[in-house]
Scaffold this active site. Structure first.
Site, PDB file in Angstrom:
ATOM      1  N   HIS A  18       0.842  -1.210   0.000  1.00  0.00           N
ATOM      2  CA  HIS A  18       0.000   0.000   0.000  1.00  0.00           C
ATOM      3  C   HIS A  18       0.875   1.256   0.000  1.00  0.00           C
ATOM      4  CE1 HIS A  18      -3.082  -2.635   2.338  1.00  0.00           C
ATOM      5  NE2 HIS A  18      -3.568  -2.475   1.126  1.00  0.00           N
ATOM      6  N   LYS A  42     -15.975  -7.216   5.762  1.00  0.00           N
ATOM      7  CA  LYS A  42     -14.893  -8.048   6.277  1.00  0.00           C
ATOM      8  C   LYS A  42     -14.829  -7.966   7.797  1.00  0.00           C
ATOM      9  CE  LYS A  42     -12.016  -7.361   2.183  1.00  0.00           C
ATOM     10  NZ  LYS A  42     -10.796  -6.751   1.661  1.00  0.00           N
ATOM     11  N   ARG A  91      -2.302  -6.238  -8.278  1.00  0.00           N
ATOM     12  CA  ARG A  91      -1.182  -7.154  -7.994  1.00  0.00           C
ATOM     13  C   ARG A  91      -1.062  -8.241  -9.036  1.00  0.00           C
ATOM     14  NH1 ARG A  91      -3.330  -7.786  -2.066  1.00  0.00           N
ATOM     15  NH2 ARG A  91      -5.138  -7.342  -3.334  1.00  0.00           N
ATOM     16  N   SER A 129      -2.804  -7.783   2.928  1.00  0.00           N
ATOM     17  CA  SER A 129      -3.088  -7.650   4.366  1.00  0.00           C
ATOM     18  C   SER A 129      -3.528  -8.984   4.952  1.00  0.00           C
ATOM     19  CB  SER A 129      -4.179  -6.604   4.594  1.00  0.00           C
ATOM     20  OG  SER A 129      -3.761  -5.340   4.155  1.00  0.00           O
TER      21      SER A 129
END
Ligand code: ADP
Length: 167
Positions: A18, A42, A91, A129
């Site tokens: 990040h 989440k 990514r 993460s």
């Protein structure tokens, strides 16, 4: 006021992947607002305030980067900030399908802003993460992937969990 970009996410917690995107974006935009989602489906390891605080501490050296929490719909936050860009990191190709759909929907909801995709720096392509949390919770060392402040917060959080789960 210049061009504002919003970088939204859960940031549970903020990683070097990040930070890399944010550092590069801070060179391209007049202002980058890191928008930490408070309403998330989440189940987060860190509270919204903790996620905001960690990001603030990690990003303190960037004069044109600000961290804010946002509730509800991202499109409303983007409009309220007067932002022209929504920044997302990519990514892998597997990120793309969902991100492309999200970008289309956001364009519909807030036509004055565009989604900008930034490719990850190669050596962060496998940093997420969720993986960081998992490794830390199993006692692995994640200090290569996160800021020392985040590492300390993870160790403390995970330590508490391990103790709490002991009979
Ligand atoms: P979300 O829950 O919205 O996916 P995250 O906090 O996981 O939020 O990520 C925020 C943004 O950062 C997303 O666009 C994600 O693709 C991107 N991102 C996460 N990790 C990396 C990384 N290692 N390199 C580049 N971009 C990343």
């Amino acid at each position: 006021m210049g061009i504002i970009a919003i970088y939204p996410g859960t940031f549970d917690p903020i990683t070097n992947g990040h930070s890399d995107i944010i550092a590069r974006a801070s060179q391209l935009f007049d202002q980058v607002i890191v928008a930490v989602a408070a309403s998330t489906a989440k189940n987060t390891a860190f509270s919204t305030d903790e996620r905001v605080e960690l990001a603030q501490q990690v990003l303190v050296q960037h004069g044109n980067v600000e961290v804010q929490r946002f509730e509800g719909l991202l499109a409303h936050f983007v409009r309220a900030c007067g932002a022209k860009a929504v920044l997302r990191g990519l990514r892998a190709v597997s990120d793309f399908e969902y991100e492309f759909q999200l970008a289309g929907m956001n364009k519909r909801l807030v036509p004055e802003a565009d989604t900008i995709f930034m490719p990850t720096t190669e050596h962060y392509s496998y940093v997420s993460s969720s993986l960081i949390r998992e490794i830390a919770s199993l006692g692995g060392d994640v200090k290569e992937f996160v800021h020392p402040i985040v590492n300390a917060a993870l160790v403390e959080r995970v330590g508490k969990r391990i103790n709490a789960s002991k009979p």
